[in-house]
Design a protein around this motif. Structure first.
Motif, short mmCIF file in Angstrom:
data_model
loop_
_atom_site.label_atom_id
_atom_site.label_comp_id
_atom_site.label_asym_id
_atom_site.label_seq_id
_atom_site.Cartn_x
_atom_site.Cartn_y
_atom_site.Cartn_z
N SER A 1 54.36 62.39 45.16
CA SER A 1 53.88 63.64 44.90
C SER A 1 52.73 63.78 45.99
O SER A 1 52.49 65.11 46.12
CB SER A 1 53.28 63.68 43.45
N VAL A 2 52.55 62.91 46.72
CA VAL A 2 51.35 63.29 47.66
C VAL A 2 51.93 64.15 48.73
O VAL A 2 51.41 65.06 49.62
CB VAL A 2 50.87 61.90 48.48
N ARG A 3 53.30 64.18 48.85
CA ARG A 3 54.05 65.37 49.71
C ARG A 3 53.83 66.75 49.55
O ARG A 3 54.01 67.55 50.11
CB ARG A 3 55.38 65.00 50.03
N ILE A 4 53.39 67.05 48.23
CA ILE A 4 53.35 68.22 47.72
C ILE A 4 51.97 69.02 48.06
O ILE A 4 51.92 70.22 47.91
CB ILE A 4 53.43 68.38 46.33
N LEU A 5 51.04 68.13 48.41
CA LEU A 5 49.41 68.49 48.47
C LEU A 5 49.71 69.74 49.60
O LEU A 5 48.73 70.67 49.40
CB LEU A 5 48.76 67.28 48.71
N GLU A 6 50.11 69.62 50.80
CA GLU A 6 49.90 70.50 51.87
C GLU A 6 50.78 71.77 51.44
O GLU A 6 50.10 72.73 52.14
CB GLU A 6 50.59 69.70 53.03
N TYR A 7 51.34 71.95 50.53
CA TYR A 7 51.90 73.14 49.98
C TYR A 7 51.22 73.81 48.76
O TYR A 7 51.49 74.93 48.71
CB TYR A 7 53.34 73.03 49.43
#
Length: 353
Positions: free
Chosen positions: A94-100
């Motif tokens: 879920s770290v990949r969602i932070l930039e969005y």
């Protein structure tokens, strides 16, 4: 710069709860587990469960669409009809969602959000911005099984979710389990593996004087994903914090946990905090648990000369069950002489309607 603490509206019977899958699509693989969790939330707490688009999506679709997962979170925050948000399950990226994530949207519409494990990424990040977030059970892991656990678990959940207590004393559960029976067998829905007597309760070490600070933490492995990134708190964030760490079903070795904890010492964090809470590690043998205690205590006392704060082991949060709910950003007081850990402020605003 320290952010202003933002508390959220307390949940109540009739609250609309958004269900999201920010990490993994296991609800699509084990719908009977997922639906049992929804049923329990509805029957036990009187919540109205609102399934958001990601809730039943396939894992491959969630994996390839981190932006879509972030948008689901933002819609849940922005929707005025939604009172709270609970994750279906954890995962690993879920770290990949932070930039969005648009933090202006989230902070302008504060509300209850709860998860654990991989949810550590956004729960800790939101709290960096000042939002009180909740580290606790998910729909499929902890809530689907609640009726097969001791009544003290249901009472704890109701006390934490439905009441606006000015203080709350955390108590160890009398028994614990390391996991659940085979999810692939619908006949075993909601059932747990063997329960063990929790003979030692919370185990207090190091300083025996009372100490208090704001809770912050989560799954120690997941927190590794954001170290050194813009999502990691600034140096002044750590003063007067009580860190809480737990380990996942991946079962990192005691030495691996030590590697991760040592980094907090190198950053100067261990010399800033007011306490350290360590969860009961899932699937550890008694020997491994003792090894973990020794490694943690050696890092604290021998490596970084931290001897004036309490360290507590064998706490009931994380990947064993039943789970305690810990609100990130709220103050706890650790009283070793009384074997007591007390939440000394409500995580909820007094502006509830």
């Amino acid at each position: 710069m320290k952010k202003t603490k933002v508390k959220v509206k307390r949940l109540k019977k009739g609250s609309n709860i958004a269900v999201i899958s920010p990490s993994n699509g296991l609800a699509s693989v084990f719908p009977h587990i997922y639906e049992m969790g929804l049923k329990n939330l509805s029957e036990v707490f009187g919540f109205n469960m609102v399934e958001y688009p990601t809730s039943r999506m396939l894992s491959k679709d969630l994996y390839t669409n981190p932006k879509l997962r972030a948008e689901d979170i933002q819609r849940a925050f922005q929707d005025e009809s939604i009172d709270g948000i609970i994750c279906t399950i954890g995962g690993y990226e879920s770290v990949r969602i932070l930039e969005y994530l648009d933090m202006d949207i989230i902070m302008n519409h504060p509300k209850f959000i709860m998860g654990f494990s991989d949810a550590t990424t956004f729960l800790s990040y939101f709290n960096k911005w000042g939002l009180v977030t909740f580290y606790g059970p998910s729909v499929m892991a902890g809530l689907a099984q609640m009726k097969n656990m001791d009544q003290s678990y249901e009472k704890h959940l109701k006390d934490m979710l439905l009441k606006n207590n000015k203080s709350y004393v955390y108590k160890p559960y009398k028994q614990y389990t390391n996991g659940y029976k085979d999810w692939s067998d619908p006949e075993l829905v909601g059932q747990c593996e063997a329960f063990y007597d929790n003979e030692n309760g919370f185990e207090f070490y190091l300083d025996d004087e009372p100490s208090e600070g704001e809770l912050w933490g989560g799954c120690i492995e997941v927190l590794e994903f954001i170290k050194g990134t813009k999502y990691w708190p600034e140096p002044d964030f750590w003063y007067n914090k009580v860190l809480f760490f737990e380990t996942s079903e991946e079962k990192p070795s005691p030495m691996a946990v030590g590697y991760m904890l040592r980094n907090y010492g190198i950053q100067g964090i261990l010399n800033s905090i007011k306490g350290l809470l360590i969860a009961r590690p899932k699937d550890y043998t008694e020997e491994e648990k003792e090894d973990l205690k020794k490694i943690v205590m050696d890092i604290m006392t021998l490596e970084f000369n931290v001897k004036d704060i309490p360290v507590v082991f064998n706490m009931d949060f994380g990947h064993t069950d039943p789970k305690l709910i810990l609100p990130l950003g709220c103050v706890v007081r650790i009283k070793p002489k009384e074997n007591c850990i007390e939440l000394v402020e409500s995580p909820y605003t007094n502006k509830n309607k």
